[in-house]
Design a protein around this motif. Structure first.
Motif, PDB file in Angstrom:
ATOM      1  N   ASP A 276       0.835  -1.204   0.000  1.00  0.00           N
ATOM      2  CA  ASP A 276       0.000   0.000   0.000  1.00  0.00           C
ATOM      3  C   ASP A 276       0.872   1.258   0.000  1.00  0.00           C
ATOM      4  OD1 ASP A 276      -2.378   1.466   0.155  1.00  0.00           O
ATOM      5  OD2 ASP A 276      -2.245   1.577   2.349  1.00  0.00           O
TER       6      ASP A 276
ATOM      7  N   ARG B 294       1.536   3.803  -3.294  1.00  0.00           N
ATOM      8  CA  ARG B 294       1.224   5.228  -3.156  1.00  0.00           C
ATOM      9  C   ARG B 294       2.458   6.099  -3.387  1.00  0.00           C
ATOM     10  NH1 ARG B 294      -0.393   6.469   1.703  1.00  0.00           N
ATOM     11  NH2 ARG B 294      -0.534   4.440   2.686  1.00  0.00           N
TER      12      ARG B 294
ATOM     13  N   GLU C   5      -6.359  -5.864  -6.840  1.00  0.00           N
ATOM     14  CA  GLU C   5      -7.331  -4.928  -7.408  1.00  0.00           C
ATOM     15  C   GLU C   5      -7.448  -3.681  -6.524  1.00  0.00           C
ATOM     16  OE1 GLU C   5     -10.819  -7.035  -8.794  1.00  0.00           O
ATOM     17  OE2 GLU C   5     -11.942  -5.136  -8.642  1.00  0.00           O
ATOM     18  N   LYS C   6      -7.489  -3.906  -5.196  1.00  0.00           N
ATOM     19  CA  LYS C   6      -7.590  -2.755  -4.274  1.00  0.00           C
ATOM     20  C   LYS C   6      -6.352  -1.864  -4.377  1.00  0.00           C
ATOM     21  CE  LYS C   6      -8.715  -4.732  -0.227  1.00  0.00           C
ATOM     22  NZ  LYS C   6      -8.735  -4.719   1.225  1.00  0.00           N
TER      23      LYS C   6
ATOM     24  N   ALA D  25      -5.757   0.865  -7.108  1.00  0.00           N
ATOM     25  CA  ALA D  25      -6.444   2.160  -7.015  1.00  0.00           C
ATOM     26  C   ALA D  25      -5.446   3.306  -6.920  1.00  0.00           C
ATOM     27  CB  ALA D  25      -7.383   2.171  -5.812  1.00  0.00           C
TER      28      ALA D  25
END
Ligand code: NAP
Length: 260
Positions: A30, A34, A54-55, A58
């Motif tokens: 994550d 980012r 998939e998450k 984003a």
């Protein structure tokens, strides 16, 4: 959560994160996505892995889910080949996959011992070995293994995991020396207690209990989070850490200094 790093600090970086679909691995993925990294998350259970990918996508970078059992050297090679094929290379490897369970040493089965040692220690070695020639060909890279602190003092009923992670620490220093000439940096992060689903499951079955009593032994008076580990890993993979190798960074709110 406030952004800590420049959003493009890992732009152009292609990372493999084993066990990246859950817990700390997901937290690492994550933060890294980012920060602009393309990421391959790799583990055994393909469905939850695909949902996590998939998450993570984003954030806008390329995220792929690649099946692997890190205990199987051939499967590890296939996984690295697939990542090279789909992401174009491997700049960063995060050895995060692991498994453990509480078992008194006197009764620990050979299978149980083998499963944990092979996942935590052999898996770290197999993945590092498979990533090495790719990184050499690219002119360098960064490997970060997720260790622990429980072997600093010993942790009853965790003989397999503590022995394996002590091996991971040793491997970190040795590979750092062997591969520094190839411009490959090798470091480790040793997290303190972070109540992921994996940890809650292990503690629930015969462990000491990840409860308020344990929390009171954390000097910073809070549990760690996957982001705490993701931030340290991201720092180690960034240009800010370009002269750091062979080190093990404890991220534990001071826990390892107390008698938890
Ligand atoms: P977790 O959610 O259970 O993560 C373990 C991950 O490893 C899972 O995604 C699992 O995915 C993967 N995995 C297990 N066996 C595998 C195998 N043979 N091949 C490929 N992947 C495999 O637990 P966690 O708490 O996030 O732990 C992550 C890392 O942090 C581990 O190295 C652990 O030792 C370390 N750590 C955690 C804590 C803590 O308090 N949470 C403290 C110190 C160190 P599949 O089931 O899909 O394979």
């Amino acid at each position: 959560m406030p952004e800590i790093f420049r959003p493009d600090i890992l732009k152009g970086t292609r990372a493999i994160i084993t066990g990246g679909g859950t817990g700390l691995g997901y937290g690492i993925a994550d933060v890294m996505t980012r920060c602009g990294a393309d990421v391959a998350i790799a583990s055994r259970k393909t469905e939850p892995l695909a949902a996590s990918a998939e998450k993570l996508a984003a954030a806008g970078t390329k995220v792929i889910a690649v099946p692997v059992n890190v205990r199987d050297r051939d499967a590890v090679q296939t996984m690295v080949d697939e990542v090279v094929d789909r992401l174009g290379g491997v700049d960063v490897l995060i050895n995060n996959a692991a498994g453990n369970f509480y078992a008194p040493s006197a009764d620990m089965s050979e299978n149980g011992w083998r499963a944990v040692i092979e996942t935590d220690l052999y898996g770290t070695f197999f993945c590092s070995q498979a990533a090495y020639p790719v990184m050499v060909q690219q002119g360098g890279g960064s490997i970060v293994s997720i260790s622990m602190t429980l072997h600093y003092r010993g942790w009853p009923k965790m003989a397999h995991a503590t022995a394996a992670k002590a091996g991971v620490d040793a491997l970190t220093r040795t590979l750092a020396l062997e591969w520094s000439a190839d411009r490959i940096r090798v470091n480790a992060v040793a997290p303190g207690p972070i109540p992921t689903e994996g940890v809650k499951k292990a503690f629930g079955k015969g462990g000491a209990g990840i409860d308020d009593k344990m929390l009171s032994a954390v000097p910073m008076n809070r549990w760690g989070t996957p982001e705490d580990i993701g931030n340290m890993v991201t720092y180690l993979c960034s240009p800010a850490a370009s002269w750091i190798t062979g080190q093990i960074f404890v991220v534990d709110g001071g826990s390892s200094l107390t008698r938890m």
